[in-house]
Design a protein around this motif. Structure first.
Motif, PDB file in Angstrom:
ATOM      1  N   GLY A  20       0.841  -1.195   0.000  1.00 14.24           N
ATOM      2  CA  GLY A  20       0.000   0.000   0.000  1.00 14.24           C
ATOM      3  C   GLY A  20       0.871   1.238   0.000  1.00 14.24           C
ATOM      4  N   ILE A  21       0.251   2.371  -0.315  1.00 17.09           N
ATOM      5  CA  ILE A  21       0.993   3.633  -0.252  1.00 17.09           C
ATOM      6  C   ILE A  21       0.042   4.730   0.227  1.00 17.09           C
ATOM      7  CG2 ILE A  21       0.613   4.174  -2.710  1.00 17.09           C
ATOM      8  CD1 ILE A  21       3.442   5.447  -2.687  1.00 17.09           C
ATOM      9  N   ILE A  22       0.561   5.592   1.077  1.00 17.94           N
ATOM     10  CA  ILE A  22      -0.217   6.732   1.586  1.00 17.94           C
ATOM     11  C   ILE A  22       0.305   7.979   0.881  1.00 17.94           C
ATOM     12  CG2 ILE A  22      -0.753   8.131   3.628  1.00 17.94           C
ATOM     13  CD1 ILE A  22       0.024   5.559   5.292  1.00 17.94           C
ATOM     14  N   ILE A  23      -0.589   8.675   0.175  1.00 17.62           N
ATOM     15  CA  ILE A  23      -0.169   9.872  -0.567  1.00 17.62           C
ATOM     16  C   ILE A  23      -0.766  11.111   0.084  1.00 17.62           C
ATOM     17  CG2 ILE A  23      -0.249  11.058  -2.804  1.00 17.62           C
ATOM     18  CD1 ILE A  23      -0.189   8.337  -4.139  1.00 17.62           C
ATOM     19  N   LEU A  43      -5.082   6.452  -0.041  1.00 15.54           N
ATOM     20  CA  LEU A  43      -4.533   5.172   0.380  1.00 15.54           C
ATOM     21  C   LEU A  43      -4.733   4.237  -0.804  1.00 15.54           C
ATOM     22  CD1 LEU A  43      -3.396   3.215   2.516  1.00 15.54           C
ATOM     23  CD2 LEU A  43      -5.760   2.787   3.240  1.00 15.54           C
ATOM     24  N   VAL A  44      -3.626   3.862  -1.414  1.00 14.86           N
ATOM     25  CA  VAL A  44      -3.707   3.070  -2.651  1.00 14.86           C
ATOM     26  C   VAL A  44      -3.045   1.724  -2.425  1.00 14.86           C
ATOM     27  CG1 VAL A  44      -2.962   2.969  -5.076  1.00 14.86           C
ATOM     28  CG2 VAL A  44      -3.638   5.167  -4.075  1.00 14.86           C
ATOM     29  N   ASN A  45      -3.715   0.652  -2.844  1.00 13.64           N
ATOM     30  CA  ASN A  45      -3.016  -0.622  -2.976  1.00 13.64           C
ATOM     31  C   ASN A  45      -3.272  -1.128  -4.388  1.00 13.64           C
ATOM     32  OD1 ASN A  45      -5.470  -1.932  -3.057  1.00 13.64           O
ATOM     33  ND2 ASN A  45      -5.285  -2.866  -1.041  1.00 13.64           N
ATOM     34  N   ARG A  46      -2.840  -2.343  -4.680  1.00 10.79           N
ATOM     35  CA  ARG A  46      -2.918  -2.723  -6.092  1.00 10.79           C
ATOM     36  C   ARG A  46      -4.328  -3.111  -6.525  1.00 10.79           C
ATOM     37  NH1 ARG A  46       2.670  -5.961  -6.381  1.00 10.79           N
ATOM     38  NH2 ARG A  46       3.168  -5.015  -4.372  1.00 10.79           N
ATOM     39  N   GLN A  47      -5.232  -3.303  -5.564  1.00  8.63           N
ATOM     40  CA  GLN A  47      -6.594  -3.675  -5.914  1.00  8.63           C
ATOM     41  C   GLN A  47      -7.572  -2.510  -5.849  1.00  8.63           C
ATOM     42  OE1 GLN A  47      -4.776  -5.785  -3.616  1.00  8.63           O
ATOM     43  NE2 GLN A  47      -4.212  -6.819  -5.531  1.00  8.63           N
ATOM     44  N   ALA A  82      -6.008   4.685   9.783  1.00  6.77           N
ATOM     45  CA  ALA A  82      -5.612   3.460  10.486  1.00  6.77           C
ATOM     46  C   ALA A  82      -6.628   2.350  10.264  1.00  6.77           C
ATOM     47  CB  ALA A  82      -5.440   3.756  11.977  1.00  6.77           C
ATOM     48  N   GLU A  83      -7.923   2.692  10.435  1.00  9.31           N
ATOM     49  CA  GLU A  83      -8.988   1.696  10.223  1.00  9.31           C
ATOM     50  C   GLU A  83      -8.850   1.032   8.862  1.00  9.31           C
ATOM     51  OE1 GLU A  83     -13.075   3.214  10.348  1.00  9.31           O
ATOM     52  OE2 GLU A  83     -12.455   4.183  12.251  1.00  9.31           O
ATOM     53  N   ASN A  84      -8.620   1.855   7.838  1.00  8.52           N
ATOM     54  CA  ASN A  84      -8.566   1.344   6.475  1.00  8.52           C
ATOM     55  C   ASN A  84      -7.237   0.665   6.156  1.00  8.52           C
ATOM     56  OD1 ASN A  84     -11.103   2.240   4.773  1.00  8.52           O
ATOM     57  ND2 ASN A  84     -10.645   3.863   6.245  1.00  8.52           N
ATOM     58  N   ALA A  85      -6.152   1.217   6.648  1.00  6.67           N
ATOM     59  CA  ALA A  85      -4.834   0.647   6.349  1.00  6.67           C
ATOM     60  C   ALA A  85      -4.625  -0.657   7.092  1.00  6.67           C
ATOM     61  CB  ALA A  85      -3.738   1.642   6.700  1.00  6.67           C
ATOM     62  N   CYS A 111      -0.235   4.521  14.884  1.00  6.92           N
ATOM     63  CA  CYS A 111      -1.592   4.083  14.529  1.00  6.92           C
ATOM     64  C   CYS A 111      -1.605   2.958  13.494  1.00  6.92           C
ATOM     65  CB  CYS A 111      -2.473   5.275  14.131  1.00  6.92           C
ATOM     66  SG  CYS A 111      -2.169   5.895  12.507  1.00  6.92           S
ATOM     67  N   LEU A 112      -0.463   2.602  12.942  1.00  4.96           N
ATOM     68  CA  LEU A 112      -0.417   1.476  11.990  1.00  4.96           C
ATOM     69  C   LEU A 112       0.526   0.385  12.517  1.00  4.96           C
ATOM     70  CD1 LEU A 112      -0.065   3.520   8.644  1.00  4.96           C
ATOM     71  CD2 LEU A 112      -2.170   2.680   9.695  1.00  4.96           C
TER      72      LEU A 112
END
Ligand SMILES: [Mn+2]
Length: 356
Positions: A20-23, A43-47, A82-85, A111-112
């Protein structure tokens, strides 16, 4: 367009083995989502990709970032992140190390707890402009060119540098610019020796060289141009300095080409100024990339590691600055092509003697 940018981002994530990546950097948030609001993060991941923002921007985000799931955060954006990551599991998550502060990094670590936070920089993905970006950049350049043309007639003895700057900025806004691309530089007479002499209350006098460096912003994209004009008839010395800078500028433009290094292009212009005996008075780099940010990579300078590629856009802006005398800079924006470059700026470069 956004999909293509996300594909490039996914490739970078794969290369760094990121789950994942946080921008958080505003220009990257905009570039990878389309969202132009002033707050929020991606918050981006490959899906999948999520855009977390607050109440003010929910409707705007839905319209501008259709490829994203829009998540509204309440009190703390970090709790929602945090909830989403944390749903991503035990993965490596990239963060923009050239933007995230020590304070925010410390909060992310707290938080992560499942994530391994990996410093990463993604600005380089913006260096090559797509067709849509080139269209917007051309428009920003066109606005600045037209405004320059319109304000030449107001430049005369008695007006102040600030009046010239205001008139330029007013004309650019009327032509569609959201704001000046940066604080407008109007440096006249001896102040021309200040490469970044912001417009001041100094009054224009007959015989002044005036360096005007300014730009427009059109749908987030910046333009940047510089012209130096003289009020009245140019002296032999003014003409000499102007011609050296112009020769160096034209040679620099000619040297721009896919595969060339930013260092080599800089050297071509620099050599001309040095050979003329003014090397020590050209103390800045030859140029820089322009896009969602006014100064970005690639760089044309003695210390640049950039290699030029088709679709990059750079300024070419040599100058000579002589203390207590004044200065000259000439700047165009060009788009790098396979065989050379295309000049975007259309204002002429023959020395303009105003009022003659
Ligand atoms: Mn510039």
């Amino acid at each position: 367009m956004i999909q293509k940018r996300l594909t490039n981002l996914h490739q970078l994530m794969e290369k760094h083995n990121l789950g994942g990546i946080i921008i958080t950097k505003p220009e990257n948030r905009r570039y990878f989502s389309g969202f132009t609001g002033s707050a929020g993060l991606l918050l981006v991941n490959r899906q999948s990709q999520k855009l977390i923002t607050d109440f003010r921007y929910i409707e705007q985000a839905k319209q501008q970032a259709p490829l994203y799931q829009i998540v509204r955060h309440k009190a703390s954006i970090l709790d929602t992140l945090a909830e989403n990551a944390n749903k991503l599991g035990k993965v490596r998550i990239g963060f923009e190390s050239d933007f995230v502060t020590w304070e925010i990094h410390r909060n992310l670590v707290n938080c992560l707890p499942n994530a391994e936070l990996i410093p990463i920089q993604i600005d380089a993905l913006r260096m090559i402009k797509d067709d849509n970006e080139l269209t917007l950049l051309r428009k920003a350049v066109e606005i600045a060119d037209s405004a320059f043309n319109q304000i030449l007639s107001i430049i005369k003895p008695g007006v102040t540098e600030l009046e010239i700057a205001s008139e330029l900025e007013y004309q650019m806004r009327k032509l569609g610019s959201a704001k000046p691309a940066f604080d407008t530089i109007v440096a006249s007479g001896a102040r021309g020796a200040l490469p970044h002499g912001l417009a001041s209350t100094k009054v224009i006098e007959t015989g002044d060289f005036i360096t005007i460096d300014f730009g427009a912003v059109y749908q987030g994209y910046h333009s940047d141009m510089t012209r130096t004009v003289v009020v009245g008839k140019a002296t032999a010395k003014q003409r000499e300095i102007y011609n050296i800078v112009l020769t160096a500028q034209l040679a620099g433009i000619k040297a721009v080409k896919t595969g060339k290094s930013g260092k080599d292009v800089d050297a071509v212009s620099r050599q001309i100024i040095s050979d003329a005996g003014y090397g020590e008075y050209f103390g800045h780099g030859l140029g820089h990339g322009v896009g969602l940010v006014i100064h970005e990579d690639p760089r044309l300078s003695p210390s640049s590691n950039s290699i030029l590629a088709e679709g990059m856009i750079v300024s070419v802006e040599p100058g000579i600055y002589l203390p207590d005398w004044g200065g000259v800079r000439i700047e165009d924006l060009v788009v790098v092509s396979a065989t050379g470059c295309t000049i975007l700026t259309t204002s002429g470069k023959d020395l303009i003697e105003l009022g003659i």
